[in-house]
Scaffold this motif. Structure first.
Motif, PDB file in Angstrom:
ATOM      1  N   VAL A 116       0.835  -1.212   0.000  1.00 31.92           N
ATOM      2  CA  VAL A 116       0.000   0.000   0.000  1.00 31.92           C
ATOM      3  C   VAL A 116       0.864   1.254   0.000  1.00 31.92           C
ATOM      4  CG1 VAL A 116      -1.711   1.311   1.301  1.00 31.92           C
ATOM      5  CG2 VAL A 116      -1.920  -1.171   1.144  1.00 31.92           C
ATOM      6  N   ARG A 117       1.921   1.256   0.819  1.00 31.47           N
ATOM      7  CA  ARG A 117       2.738   2.461   0.971  1.00 31.47           C
ATOM      8  C   ARG A 117       3.785   2.606  -0.126  1.00 31.47           C
ATOM      9  NH1 ARG A 117       5.919   3.033   5.298  1.00 31.47           N
ATOM     10  NH2 ARG A 117       5.673   5.287   5.080  1.00 31.47           N
ATOM     11  N   GLY A 118       4.195   1.492  -0.712  1.00 35.41           N
ATOM     12  CA  GLY A 118       5.203   1.562  -1.764  1.00 35.41           C
ATOM     13  C   GLY A 118       6.622   1.623  -1.257  1.00 35.41           C
ATOM     14  N   VAL A 119       6.815   1.463   0.052  1.00 30.72           N
ATOM     15  CA  VAL A 119       8.159   1.461   0.643  1.00 30.72           C
ATOM     16  C   VAL A 119       8.205   0.402   1.732  1.00 30.72           C
ATOM     17  CG1 VAL A 119       8.723   3.880   0.184  1.00 30.72           C
ATOM     18  CG2 VAL A 119       7.499   3.279   2.274  1.00 30.72           C
ATOM     19  N   ASN A 120       9.418   0.015   2.116  1.00 31.56           N
ATOM     20  CA  ASN A 120       9.601  -0.948   3.191  1.00 31.56           C
ATOM     21  C   ASN A 120       9.266  -0.282   4.528  1.00 31.56           C
ATOM     22  OD1 ASN A 120      10.973  -2.496   5.330  1.00 31.56           O
ATOM     23  ND2 ASN A 120      11.785  -3.701   3.625  1.00 31.56           N
ATOM     24  N   SER A 121       8.399  -0.914   5.307  1.00 35.24           N
ATOM     25  CA  SER A 121       7.892  -0.303   6.537  1.00 35.24           C
ATOM     26  C   SER A 121       8.494  -0.909   7.799  1.00 35.24           C
ATOM     27  CB  SER A 121       6.363  -0.439   6.592  1.00 35.24           C
ATOM     28  OG  SER A 121       5.754   0.111   5.453  1.00 35.24           O
ATOM     29  N   GLU A 122       9.583  -1.635   7.668  1.00 38.88           N
ATOM     30  CA  GLU A 122      10.152  -2.326   8.825  1.00 38.88           C
ATOM     31  C   GLU A 122      10.515  -1.355   9.952  1.00 38.88           C
ATOM     32  OE1 GLU A 122      13.760  -5.413  10.040  1.00 38.88           O
ATOM     33  OE2 GLU A 122      13.554  -4.693   7.981  1.00 38.88           O
ATOM     34  N   ALA A 123      11.204  -0.258   9.611  1.00 40.61           N
ATOM     35  CA  ALA A 123      11.621   0.691  10.642  1.00 40.61           C
ATOM     36  C   ALA A 123      10.415   1.342  11.320  1.00 40.61           C
ATOM     37  CB  ALA A 123      12.526   1.765  10.029  1.00 40.61           C
ATOM     38  N   VAL A 124       9.385   1.644  10.526  1.00 41.85           N
ATOM     39  CA  VAL A 124       8.180   2.262  11.088  1.00 41.85           C
ATOM     40  C   VAL A 124       7.480   1.293  12.025  1.00 41.85           C
ATOM     41  CG1 VAL A 124       5.967   3.315  10.557  1.00 41.85           C
ATOM     42  CG2 VAL A 124       7.908   3.698   9.039  1.00 41.85           C
ATOM     43  N   LEU A 125       7.383   0.027  11.628  1.00 45.45           N
ATOM     44  CA  LEU A 125       6.735  -0.968  12.471  1.00 45.45           C
ATOM     45  C   LEU A 125       7.502  -1.182  13.768  1.00 45.45           C
ATOM     46  CD1 LEU A 125       5.653  -3.547   9.752  1.00 45.45           C
ATOM     47  CD2 LEU A 125       4.128  -2.274  11.279  1.00 45.45           C
ATOM     48  N   ASP A 126       8.834  -1.183  13.696  1.00 51.31           N
ATOM     49  CA  ASP A 126       9.632  -1.306  14.916  1.00 51.31           C
ATOM     50  C   ASP A 126       9.318  -0.162  15.876  1.00 51.31           C
ATOM     51  OD1 ASP A 126      10.861  -3.640  14.201  1.00 51.31           O
ATOM     52  OD2 ASP A 126      12.646  -2.677  13.366  1.00 51.31           O
ATOM     53  N   ASN A 127       9.186   1.051  15.311  1.00 43.98           N
ATOM     54  CA  ASN A 127       8.887   2.220  16.127  1.00 43.98           C
ATOM     55  C   ASN A 127       7.517   2.097  16.777  1.00 43.98           C
ATOM     56  OD1 ASN A 127       7.555   5.166  16.190  1.00 43.98           O
ATOM     57  ND2 ASN A 127       9.747   5.372  16.554  1.00 43.98           N
ATOM     58  N   GLY A 201      14.961   6.219   6.522  1.00 35.32           N
ATOM     59  CA  GLY A 201      14.893   4.937   7.179  1.00 35.32           C
ATOM     60  C   GLY A 201      14.021   3.921   6.483  1.00 35.32           C
ATOM     61  N   GLU A 202      13.491   4.188   5.297  1.00 33.92           N
ATOM     62  CA  GLU A 202      12.590   3.271   4.621  1.00 33.92           C
ATOM     63  C   GLU A 202      13.196   2.840   3.300  1.00 33.92           C
ATOM     64  OE1 GLU A 202       8.895   5.226   4.295  1.00 33.92           O
ATOM     65  OE2 GLU A 202       8.360   4.888   6.377  1.00 33.92           O
ATOM     66  N   THR A 203      12.932   1.586   2.928  1.00 34.61           N
ATOM     67  CA  THR A 203      13.461   1.042   1.695  1.00 34.61           C
ATOM     68  C   THR A 203      12.333   0.494   0.859  1.00 34.61           C
ATOM     69  OG1 THR A 203      13.793  -1.093   2.771  1.00 34.61           O
ATOM     70  CG2 THR A 203      15.657   0.437   2.774  1.00 34.61           C
ATOM     71  N   SER A 204      12.660   0.172  -0.393  1.00 32.92           N
ATOM     72  CA  SER A 204      11.640  -0.411  -1.262  1.00 32.92           C
ATOM     73  C   SER A 204      11.243  -1.776  -0.729  1.00 32.92           C
ATOM     74  CB  SER A 204      12.191  -0.553  -2.682  1.00 32.92           C
ATOM     75  OG  SER A 204      13.286  -1.438  -2.680  1.00 32.92           O
ATOM     76  N   PRO A 205      10.014  -2.223  -1.003  1.00 36.36           N
ATOM     77  CA  PRO A 205       9.519  -3.459  -0.397  1.00 36.36           C
ATOM     78  C   PRO A 205       9.968  -4.716  -1.101  1.00 36.36           C
ATOM     79  CG  PRO A 205       7.799  -2.461  -1.711  1.00 36.36           C
ATOM     80  CD  PRO A 205       8.976  -1.527  -1.773  1.00 36.36           C
ATOM     81  N   ASP A 206      11.201  -4.731  -1.640  1.00 33.42           N
ATOM     82  CA  ASP A 206      11.684  -5.907  -2.335  1.00 33.42           C
ATOM     83  C   ASP A 206      11.857  -7.086  -1.391  1.00 33.42           C
ATOM     84  OD1 ASP A 206      11.772  -4.423  -4.649  1.00 33.42           O
ATOM     85  OD2 ASP A 206      13.848  -3.814  -4.333  1.00 33.42           O
ATOM     86  N   ALA A 207      12.234  -6.798  -0.145  1.00 31.54           N
ATOM     87  CA  ALA A 207      12.432  -7.869   0.829  1.00 31.54           C
ATOM     88  C   ALA A 207      11.355  -7.753   1.872  1.00 31.54           C
ATOM     89  CB  ALA A 207      13.815  -7.758   1.468  1.00 31.54           C
ATOM     90  N   ALA A 208      10.210  -8.335   1.630  1.00 26.10           N
ATOM     91  CA  ALA A 208       9.043  -8.137   2.487  1.00 26.10           C
ATOM     92  C   ALA A 208       8.906  -9.267   3.487  1.00 26.10           C
ATOM     93  CB  ALA A 208       7.779  -8.025   1.636  1.00 26.10           C
ATOM     94  N   THR A 209       9.872  -9.433   4.350  1.00 29.61           N
ATOM     95  CA  THR A 209       9.772 -10.404   5.426  1.00 29.61           C
ATOM     96  C   THR A 209      10.005  -9.703   6.731  1.00 29.61           C
ATOM     97  OG1 THR A 209      12.103 -10.968   5.399  1.00 29.61           O
ATOM     98  CG2 THR A 209      10.687 -12.215   3.912  1.00 29.61           C
ATOM     99  N   ASP A 210       9.678 -10.369   7.802  1.00 28.68           N
ATOM    100  CA  ASP A 210       9.819  -9.782   9.136  1.00 28.68           C
ATOM    101  C   ASP A 210      10.897 -10.504   9.929  1.00 28.68           C
ATOM    102  OD1 ASP A 210       7.285  -7.871   9.558  1.00 28.68           O
ATOM    103  OD2 ASP A 210       6.730  -9.574   8.322  1.00 28.68           O
TER     104      ASP A 210
END
Length: 227
Positions: A116-127, A201-210
């Motif tokens: 949905v966002r078009g970017v990797n959300s890992e850092a945001v989710l950690d926050n 702090g956000e990257t493209s969602p190429d690696a979408a794992t947790d």
């Protein structure tokens, strides 16, 4: 000049104020060196009556086998406004976007959020996990078994919502764009690194794992999405 010795009832108030957990009558008895736990209960009752008689915004409740000093229900609206103001002042636009997606889609996986966002959300989710605005609800039954996220009670309090039914109504459903499939970790157990960066702090969602986030334990491994 000798310092003034506080009255036992004042010490009880200080104990309840300073403790993060309910304080048992036996603990009050021990601290004040009282003859019995019954006398400790009498002091708590006296303090409760004093707070009520003075019209204070605090009250004493008995919960979990002990006593707690808490705010009265009639001041709750102002506390909600305070929490909402503090949260909104701290949350970035990225965090608010991610929260909105999780709130309306939950439980939502990181690949869904990234799509949905078009970017990797890992850092945001950690926050958001650190702020206890979201929590891990399990794993999605899909390749890579990414974590599923849902909002918490702290989220409701921060935004002044009684429950999720109070969320603003939106037309239509939240559609997750089609993208690359979830990428499972490689044989070493590590997820492939993201290939590019877009915003702080956000990257493209190429690696979408947790893989980089804490596993909730064995209990989360068999959870499937609820919708």
């Amino acid at each position: 000049m000798n310092p003034t010795v506080p009255e036992p009832i004042d010490v009880v108030e200080a104990l309840l104020f300073a403790s993060e957990a309910p304080v048992e009558a036996e603990r009050i008895q021990e601290v004040l060196d009282l003859p019995s736990a019954g006398q400790a209960r009498e002091l708590v009752q006296m303090l409760s009556e004093r707070l009520e008689g003075e019209g204070r915004a605090l009250q004493i409740i008995e919960v979990g086998g002990g006593f707690r000093l808490v705010t009265r229900p009639d001041v709750a609206p102002w506390l909600v406004k305070l929490a909402r103001s503090r949260t909104r002042s701290r949350l970035s636009r990225s965090a608010l976007e991610t929260l909105a997606i999780i709130a309306y889609r939950q439980p939502a996986s990181r690949p869904d959020i990234d799509a949905v966002r078009g970017v990797n959300s890992e850092a945001v989710l950690d926050n958001l996990l650190d702020r206890r605005m979201v929590r891990i609800a399990g794993r999605k039954d899909s390749p890579g078994r990414p974590f599923l996220y849902e909002t918490t009670r702290d989220f409701l309090v921060a935004f002044g919502l009684r429950d999720l039914a109070d969320l603003p109504k939106v037309e239509g459903d939240l559609v997750i764009p089609e993208g690359p499939p979830d990428v499972p970790p490689d044989a070493s157990g590590d997820a492939p690194a993201a290939s590019s960066q877009s915003e702080a702090g956000e990257t493209s969602p190429d690696a979408a794992t947790d893989a980089g986030q804490q596993d909730p334990g064995a209990g989360g491994a068999g959870v499937t999405p609820r919708g």
